[in-house]
Design a protein around this motif. Structure first.
Motif, PDB file in Angstrom:
ATOM      1  N   MET A  90       0.811  -1.328   0.231  1.00 31.58           N
ATOM      2  CA  MET A  90       0.184  -0.302  -0.090  1.00 31.58           C
ATOM      3  C   MET A  90       0.843   1.311   0.147  1.00 31.58           C
ATOM      4  O   MET A  90       1.741   1.503   0.574  1.00 31.58           O
ATOM      5  N   SER A  91       1.012   2.027  -0.964  1.00 33.03           N
ATOM      6  CA  SER A  91       1.101   3.431  -1.247  1.00 33.03           C
ATOM      7  C   SER A  91       1.076   4.474   0.143  1.00 33.03           C
ATOM      8  O   SER A  91       0.500   4.205   1.333  1.00 33.03           O
ATOM      9  N   LEU A  92       2.329   4.753   0.874  1.00 34.51           N
ATOM     10  CA  LEU A  92       2.064   6.067   1.677  1.00 34.51           C
ATOM     11  C   LEU A  92       1.683   7.038   1.492  1.00 34.51           C
ATOM     12  O   LEU A  92       0.454   7.596   2.610  1.00 34.51           O
ATOM     13  N   PHE A  93       1.476   7.702   0.319  1.00 37.15           N
ATOM     14  CA  PHE A  93       0.199   8.504   0.419  1.00 37.15           C
ATOM     15  C   PHE A  93      -1.473   8.146   0.221  1.00 37.15           C
ATOM     16  O   PHE A  93      -2.055   8.878   0.821  1.00 37.15           O
ATOM     17  N   PHE A  94      -1.927   6.699  -0.454  1.00 36.39           N
ATOM     18  CA  PHE A  94      -3.519   6.260   0.151  1.00 36.39           C
ATOM     19  C   PHE A  94      -3.032   6.079   2.164  1.00 36.39           C
ATOM     20  O   PHE A  94      -4.048   5.905   2.228  1.00 36.39           O
ATOM     21  N   ARG A  95      -2.289   5.400   3.022  1.00 42.39           N
ATOM     22  CA  ARG A  95      -2.214   5.066   4.458  1.00 42.39           C
ATOM     23  C   ARG A  95      -2.016   6.475   4.360  1.00 42.39           C
ATOM     24  O   ARG A  95      -2.839   6.685   5.611  1.00 42.39           O
ATOM     25  N   LYS A  96      -1.916   7.710   4.614  1.00 45.54           N
ATOM     26  CA  LYS A  96      -1.778   8.957   5.012  1.00 45.54           C
ATOM     27  C   LYS A  96      -3.232   9.607   4.104  1.00 45.54           C
ATOM     28  O   LYS A  96      -4.054   9.899   5.097  1.00 45.54           O
ATOM     29  N   ALA A  97      -3.531   9.089   3.209  1.00 39.68           N
ATOM     30  CA  ALA A  97      -5.042   9.978   3.475  1.00 39.68           C
ATOM     31  C   ALA A  97      -6.491   8.674   4.055  1.00 39.68           C
ATOM     32  O   ALA A  97      -6.811   9.833   4.769  1.00 39.68           O
ATOM     33  N   ARG A  98      -6.054   7.646   4.461  1.00 37.18           N
ATOM     34  CA  ARG A  98      -6.716   7.266   5.585  1.00 37.18           C
ATOM     35  C   ARG A  98      -6.209   7.477   6.573  1.00 37.18           C
ATOM     36  O   ARG A  98      -7.632   7.858   7.343  1.00 37.18           O
ATOM     37  N   LEU A  99      -5.043   7.745   6.926  1.00 37.79           N
ATOM     38  CA  LEU A  99      -5.324   8.565   8.620  1.00 37.79           C
ATOM     39  C   LEU A  99      -6.207   9.870   8.609  1.00 37.79           C
ATOM     40  O   LEU A  99      -6.531   9.960   9.599  1.00 37.79           O
ATOM     41  N   LEU A 100      -5.612  10.372   7.460  1.00 34.94           N
ATOM     42  CA  LEU A 100      -6.370  11.715   7.648  1.00 34.94           C
ATOM     43  C   LEU A 100      -8.636  11.681   7.379  1.00 34.94           C
ATOM     44  O   LEU A 100      -9.159  12.489   8.203  1.00 34.94           O
ATOM     45  N   SER A 101      -9.037  11.118   6.489  1.00 33.32           N
ATOM     46  CA  SER A 101     -10.140  10.051   7.137  1.00 33.32           C
ATOM     47  C   SER A 101      -9.938   9.690   8.417  1.00 33.32           C
ATOM     48  O   SER A 101     -11.302  10.402   8.705  1.00 33.32           O
ATOM     49  N   HIS A 102      -9.387   9.342   9.132  1.00 33.25           N
ATOM     50  CA  HIS A 102      -9.760   8.887  10.306  1.00 33.25           C
ATOM     51  C   HIS A 102      -9.845   9.586  11.000  1.00 33.25           C
ATOM     52  O   HIS A 102     -10.765  10.157  11.461  1.00 33.25           O
ATOM     53  N   LEU A 103      -9.151  10.875  11.373  1.00 30.37           N
ATOM     54  CA  LEU A 103      -8.930  11.958  11.811  1.00 30.37           C
ATOM     55  C   LEU A 103     -10.247  12.969  11.983  1.00 30.37           C
ATOM     56  O   LEU A 103     -10.322  13.405  12.794  1.00 30.37           O
ATOM     57  N   LEU A 104     -10.736  12.756  10.380  1.00 24.41           N
ATOM     58  CA  LEU A 104     -12.144  13.490  10.170  1.00 24.41           C
ATOM     59  C   LEU A 104     -13.404  12.742  11.437  1.00 24.41           C
ATOM     60  O   LEU A 104     -14.118  13.680  11.110  1.00 24.41           O
ATOM     61  N   ARG A 105     -13.400  11.268  10.708  1.00 26.01           N
ATOM     62  CA  ARG A 105     -13.830  10.619  11.805  1.00 26.01           C
ATOM     63  C   ARG A 105     -13.969  11.116  12.894  1.00 26.01           C
ATOM     64  O   ARG A 105     -14.935  10.534  13.523  1.00 26.01           O
ATOM     65  N   GLY A 106     -12.765  11.274  13.599  1.00 27.80           N
ATOM     66  CA  GLY A 106     -13.060  11.386  15.156  1.00 27.80           C
ATOM     67  C   GLY A 106     -13.202  12.536  14.970  1.00 27.80           C
ATOM     68  O   GLY A 106     -13.985  13.099  16.517  1.00 27.80           O
ATOM     69  N   ALA A 107     -13.212  13.940  15.106  1.00 28.58           N
ATOM     70  CA  ALA A 107     -13.898  15.191  15.049  1.00 28.58           C
ATOM     71  C   ALA A 107     -15.109  15.326  14.393  1.00 28.58           C
ATOM     72  O   ALA A 107     -15.405  15.557  15.523  1.00 28.58           O
ATOM     73  N   TRP A 108     -15.776  14.594  13.901  1.00 29.24           N
ATOM     74  CA  TRP A 108     -16.564  14.516  13.459  1.00 29.24           C
ATOM     75  C   TRP A 108     -17.604  13.823  15.352  1.00 29.24           C
ATOM     76  O   TRP A 108     -18.869  13.869  15.283  1.00 29.24           O
ATOM     77  N   THR A 109     -17.194  12.514  15.397  1.00 26.18           N
ATOM     78  CA  THR A 109     -17.307  11.552  16.553  1.00 26.18           C
ATOM     79  C   THR A 109     -17.388  13.015  17.760  1.00 26.18           C
ATOM     80  O   THR A 109     -18.206  12.660  18.599  1.00 26.18           O
ATOM     81  N   VAL A 110     -16.366  13.293  18.212  1.00 27.22           N
ATOM     82  CA  VAL A 110     -16.601  14.387  18.910  1.00 27.22           C
ATOM     83  C   VAL A 110     -17.511  15.233  18.851  1.00 27.22           C
ATOM     84  O   VAL A 110     -17.817  15.420  20.372  1.00 27.22           O
ATOM     85  N   ALA A 111     -17.509  15.681  18.210  1.00 22.89           N
ATOM     86  CA  ALA A 111     -18.380  16.639  17.719  1.00 22.89           C
ATOM     87  C   ALA A 111     -19.753  17.184  17.776  1.00 22.89           C
ATOM     88  O   ALA A 111     -20.609  17.460  18.441  1.00 22.89           O
ATOM     89  N   MET A 112     -20.530  15.548  17.459  1.00 26.11           N
ATOM     90  CA  MET A 112     -22.166  15.419  17.150  1.00 26.11           C
ATOM     91  C   MET A 112     -22.338  14.103  18.571  1.00 26.11           C
ATOM     92  O   MET A 112     -22.929  14.192  18.877  1.00 26.11           O
TER      93      MET A 112
END
Length: 265
Positions: A1-23
């Motif tokens: 798995m490319s480094l770019f794709f792994r970072k994209a998954r991490l960013l998605s996870h961070l945004l999902r975490g922000a939604w969880t904390v907010a909502m």
């Protein structure tokens, strides 16, 4: 798995975490918040290529204790929250960091402006009150990050809180191991590394194991300096115990490092 794709998954996870904390957090019970935080942190470790292994968890305290740990990397915070979510003491600058500061503020972080002398008394009082209410708090008493091969002296300031509150201290030790059974320096956030470089080094290092050794609780006594020394000794013994039990080999020590501290005491 490319480094770019792994970072994209991490960013998605961070945004999902922000939604969880907010909502979800505003309507969630403390127990539910705890479960959400732990599950999110475990997934964070997985996406960063880390597996969590906890040693001596029977010694864990779940209320009214100051947790103190050695400090290697920004990922330490997620390692500890994957073990057992615990609010941290952090330098005030973190509050202004994009997204990370917002997370910290919404996860009961205590912020300290270290350049203000008046802050010490305020923080000690707040920590003591929270400990007396049965809460947990976590600090990194080295006050800086290291490569994890050894410990820097523990600053005693934060230890005044459990002395005042008459509550125990729980020492824990973090160690990172690579797939070849060596203690890994890849997660270390030191020298002139940027956060990006630190993340890249960890993602490129292959699968890692994050070990957490839970030390037996220490009674506070009446002297914060003696308590800090006892805690440092306990963390040092835990580090050597994990190395010995697992036969972990140390890499060659690196030159003297600078320090990078995303969150610290």
């Amino acid at each position: 798995m490319s480094l770019f794709f792994r970072k994209a998954r991490l960013l998605s996870h961070l945004l999902r975490g922000a939604w969880t904390v907010a909502m979800r957090f505003p309507r969630a019970t403390p127990e539910k918040r705890h479960a959400l935080n732990r599950a999110w942190s475990l997934r964070m470790l997985e996406l960063c290529g880390l597996q969590l292994v906890v040693h001596n968890d029977a010694a864990r305290l779940d209320a009214g204790a100051l947790v103190v740990s050695n400090h290697i990397s920004w990922i330490d915070i997620y390692v500890i929250n994957a073990w057992r979510p615990t609010p941290f003491v952090s330098k005030a600058e973190v509050r202004s960091w994009p997204l990370i500061g917002w997370f910290a503020q919404n996860l009961d972080t205590v912020f300290i402006e270290r350049e203000k002398r008046s802050e010490a008394r305020r923080i000690m009082q707040e920590l003591a009150e929270r400990l007396q209410r049965g809460e947990l708090m976590c600090v990194f008493p080295e006050g800086t990050t290291t490569d994890g091969l050894g410990l820097k002296p523990f600053h005693s300031n934060m230890f005044q809180a459990p002395v005042t509150a008459c509550t125990p201290v729980q020492p824990i030790c973090i160690m990172y191991e690579d797939a070849q059974g060596r203690q890994s320096l890849a997660p270390a956030y030191i020298d002139d590394l940027s956060l990006k470089d630190s993340l890249d080094a960890m993602l490129k290092s292959g699968p890692l194991t994050a070990h957490v050794y839970v030390g037996d609780a220490l009674e506070p006594g009446d002297d914060r300096r003696k308590l800090a020394a006892r805690a440092q000794e306990a963390v040092g013994v835990a580090l050597e115990t994990m190395r010995s039990q697992r036969g972990v080999q140390q890499p060659a020590p690196q030159p003297e490092q600078g320090a990078r501290t995303p969150q610290l005491s």
